[in-house]
Design a protein around this motif. Structure first.
Motif, PDB file in Angstrom:
ATOM      1  N   ASN A 177       7.759  12.371   4.281  1.00 15.37           N
ATOM      2  CA  ASN A 177       8.337  12.641   5.770  1.00 15.37           C
ATOM      3  C   ASN A 177       8.054  11.438   6.921  1.00 15.37           C
ATOM      4  N   LYS A 178       6.550  11.233   6.848  1.00 13.25           N
ATOM      5  CA  LYS A 178       6.347   9.654   7.387  1.00 13.25           C
ATOM      6  C   LYS A 178       5.855   8.608   7.041  1.00 13.25           C
ATOM      7  N   HIS A 179       6.091   8.630   5.549  1.00 11.31           N
ATOM      8  CA  HIS A 179       5.720   7.329   5.365  1.00 11.31           C
ATOM      9  C   HIS A 179       6.923   7.056   4.289  1.00 11.31           C
ATOM     10  N   GLN A 180       7.290   5.835   3.936  1.00 20.22           N
ATOM     11  CA  GLN A 180       8.210   5.244   3.006  1.00 20.22           C
ATOM     12  C   GLN A 180       7.606   4.228   1.729  1.00 20.22           C
ATOM     13  N   ALA A 181       7.024   4.703   0.361  1.00 21.12           N
ATOM     14  CA  ALA A 181       6.240   4.419  -0.295  1.00 21.12           C
ATOM     15  C   ALA A 181       6.791   2.996  -0.953  1.00 21.12           C
ATOM     16  N   ILE A 182       6.832   1.402  -1.641  1.00 17.27           N
ATOM     17  CA  ILE A 182       7.288   0.954  -1.640  1.00 17.27           C
ATOM     18  C   ILE A 182       6.647   0.555  -3.256  1.00 17.27           C
ATOM     19  N   SER A 183       5.617   1.114  -3.678  1.00 18.54           N
ATOM     20  CA  SER A 183       5.397   0.862  -4.590  1.00 18.54           C
ATOM     21  C   SER A 183       3.554   1.397  -5.365  1.00 18.54           C
ATOM     22  N   THR A 184       3.518   1.526  -6.274  1.00 16.25           N
ATOM     23  CA  THR A 184       2.162   1.999  -6.478  1.00 16.25           C
ATOM     24  C   THR A 184       1.251   1.553  -7.297  1.00 16.25           C
ATOM     25  N   VAL A 185      -0.132   1.540  -7.112  1.00 19.98           N
ATOM     26  CA  VAL A 185      -0.417   0.908  -7.769  1.00 19.98           C
ATOM     27  C   VAL A 185      -2.311   1.398  -8.142  1.00 19.98           C
ATOM     28  N   GLU A 186      -2.878   1.190  -8.985  1.00 15.03           N
ATOM     29  CA  GLU A 186      -3.692   1.557  -9.447  1.00 15.03           C
ATOM     30  C   GLU A 186      -5.183   1.768  -8.826  1.00 15.03           C
ATOM     31  N   ALA A 187      -6.232   2.172  -8.532  1.00 12.20           N
ATOM     32  CA  ALA A 187      -6.615   2.497  -7.260  1.00 12.20           C
ATOM     33  C   ALA A 187      -8.265   3.072  -7.601  1.00 12.20           C
ATOM     34  N   ASP A 188      -9.080   2.958  -6.961  1.00 12.20           N
ATOM     35  CA  ASP A 188     -10.205   3.539  -7.404  1.00 12.20           C
ATOM     36  C   ASP A 188     -10.086   5.107  -6.445  1.00 12.20           C
ATOM     37  N   ALA A 189      -8.979   5.166  -5.335  1.00  8.25           N
ATOM     38  CA  ALA A 189      -9.330   5.637  -4.552  1.00  8.25           C
ATOM     39  C   ALA A 189      -7.652   7.298  -5.589  1.00  8.25           C
ATOM     40  N   ARG A 195      10.234   5.165  12.914  1.00  4.67           N
ATOM     41  CA  ARG A 195      10.265   4.066  11.391  1.00  4.67           C
ATOM     42  C   ARG A 195       9.236   4.846  10.438  1.00  4.67           C
ATOM     43  N   PRO A 196       9.306   5.177   9.205  1.00  4.20           N
ATOM     44  CA  PRO A 196       8.447   5.586   8.599  1.00  4.20           C
ATOM     45  C   PRO A 196       7.122   3.824   8.135  1.00  4.20           C
ATOM     46  N   ALA A 197       5.750   4.585   8.241  1.00  8.97           N
ATOM     47  CA  ALA A 197       5.087   3.944   7.986  1.00  8.97           C
ATOM     48  C   ALA A 197       5.434   2.932   6.276  1.00  8.97           C
ATOM     49  N   LEU A 198       6.125   1.392   5.952  1.00  7.22           N
ATOM     50  CA  LEU A 198       5.461   0.816   4.638  1.00  7.22           C
ATOM     51  C   LEU A 198       4.572   0.664   4.172  1.00  7.22           C
ATOM     52  N   VAL A 199       4.238   1.937   2.440  1.00  4.87           N
ATOM     53  CA  VAL A 199       3.196   1.616   2.734  1.00  4.87           C
ATOM     54  C   VAL A 199       2.940   1.382   0.063  1.00  4.87           C
ATOM     55  N   MET A 200       1.179   1.479   0.183  1.00  2.98           N
ATOM     56  CA  MET A 200       1.593   1.267  -1.381  1.00  2.98           C
ATOM     57  C   MET A 200       0.618   2.699  -1.584  1.00  2.98           C
ATOM     58  N   VAL A 201       1.128   3.359  -2.304  1.00  2.33           N
ATOM     59  CA  VAL A 201       0.688   4.444  -2.535  1.00  2.33           C
ATOM     60  C   VAL A 201      -0.336   4.188  -4.539  1.00  2.33           C
ATOM     61  N   ALA A 202      -1.902   4.875  -4.096  1.00  3.15           N
ATOM     62  CA  ALA A 202      -2.893   5.409  -5.362  1.00  3.15           C
ATOM     63  C   ALA A 202      -2.230   5.808  -6.131  1.00  3.15           C
ATOM     64  N   LYS A 203      -2.256   5.610  -7.467  1.00  6.35           N
ATOM     65  CA  LYS A 203      -1.660   6.545  -9.200  1.00  6.35           C
ATOM     66  C   LYS A 203      -2.771   6.196 -10.224  1.00  6.35           C
ATOM     67  N   ALA A 204      -2.918   7.440 -10.247  1.00  3.15           N
ATOM     68  CA  ALA A 204      -4.144   8.146 -11.798  1.00  3.15           C
ATOM     69  C   ALA A 204      -3.856   6.489 -12.766  1.00  3.15           C
ATOM     70  N   LYS A 205      -5.375   6.837 -13.085  1.00  3.86           N
ATOM     71  CA  LYS A 205      -5.544   5.141 -13.887  1.00  3.86           C
ATOM     72  C   LYS A 205      -4.933   5.487 -15.619  1.00  3.86           C
ATOM     73  N   GLY A 206      -4.512   4.806 -16.026  1.00  2.00           N
ATOM     74  CA  GLY A 206      -4.004   4.676 -17.403  1.00  2.00           C
ATOM     75  C   GLY A 206      -2.648   5.339 -17.217  1.00  2.00           C
ATOM     76  N   GLN A 207      -1.919   5.522 -15.771  1.00  2.00           N
ATOM     77  CA  GLN A 207      -0.866   6.340 -16.252  1.00  2.00           C
ATOM     78  C   GLN A 207       0.254   5.273 -16.152  1.00  2.00           C
TER      79      GLN A 207
END
Length: 188
Positions: free
Chosen positions: A143-155, A176-188
Motif C-alpha cells: 500500500n505504501k511501497h512499490q517493489a522494483i525487484s527482489t534480491v537475495e539478502a541476509d535480511a 508517491r510510493p517508495a520504490l524499493v528492492m525487497v529481500a527474498k529467501a536464499k535459494g529461491q
C-alpha cells in the motif's frame, strides 16, 4: 275548541306531554352555536394552508441558499487549497534564486545554501502534513511501497533492503510510493 268530554280520543290538558325546552324559540337563540359553520371552517383551513405554504417556501429558499453557499465554499476551497503550501514554498524559491545570483561562489558556500534551502523545503512539507516514507529495514507494504525487484539478502524475506526513491504521504494518503528492492529467501 271542542269539549274534551265529547272526544273520546282526546287527552286531558293536564296529562298532555309538555314540549321540550330546547324546542322553545327563545331558548335556542340564547345558547351559543357550538359548531362553527362550514364557511368558517373552510376559511380557517385556507388560512392555515396559506401559513404552511409560506413556511414551506421560506424553508425551501433557506435550503437553496445553504446549498448555494456550500457550493461556493467548496469551489473556493478547491481553488485556494494550495495557498498555504504555496506561501511556504516561496522562501524556498527565493533561496534558490539567491544562490544562483551569486557569481563567484565557492563550493562550500553553495553547499551551505542548498542545505538551508532543503531545511526550508522540509519545514514547508511538515506544515502541509507531507511526510517522507523511507522504509529501509521495514516490512514491505504494497500500500505504501512499490517493489522494483527482489534480491537475495541476509535480511528476513519481504523486508525492504534498498530504497531507490523515497515515497511521500499527504495526511497518511500515499502521494508517491517508495520504490524499493525487497529481500527474498536464499535459494529461491
Amino acid at each position: 275548541m271542542q269539549d274534551p268530554s265529547q272526544n273520546p280520543n282526546a287527552i286531558p290538558e293536564t296529562e298532555q306531554p309538555s314540549a321540550p325546552a330546547a324546542a322553545a324559540p327563545d331558548t335556542a337563540e340564547s345558547k351559543p352555536d357550538t359548531m362553527p359553520s362550514l364557511e368558517e371552517s373552510l376559511r380557517q383551513a385556507e388560512l392555515k394552508a396559506a401559513e404552511h405554504h409560506d413556511a414551506w417556501l421560506r424553508a425551501k429558499a433557506e435550503t437553496e441558499n445553504v446549498r448555494r453557499r456550500a457550493q461556493e465554499d467548496i469551489a473556493k476551497a478547491g481553488k485556494f487549497a494550495a495557498e498555504k503550501f504555496a506561501g511556504a514554498m516561496l522562501p524556498v524559491k527565493d533561496s534558490l534564486e539567491a544562490a544562483l545570483a551569486v557569481e563567484n561562489q565557492t563550493l562550500e558556500n553553495l553547499r551551505e545554501g542548498v542545505e538551508l534551502t532543503l531545511k526550508q523545503l522540509v519545514a514547508a512539507f511538515e506544515s502541509a502534513n507531507l511526510a517522507e516514507e523511507n522504509p529501509l529495514g521495514q516490512k514491505f507494504d504494497p500500500n505504501k511501497h512499490q517493489a522494483i525487484s527482489t534480491v537475495e539478502a541476509d535480511a528476513e524475506p519481504n523486508t525492504v533492503v534498498t530504497v531507490l526513491q523515497k515515497g511521500y504521504l499527504l495526511n497518511e494518503r500515499v502521494i508517491r510510493p517508495a520504490l524499493v528492492m525487497v529481500a527474498k529467501a536464499k535459494g529461491q
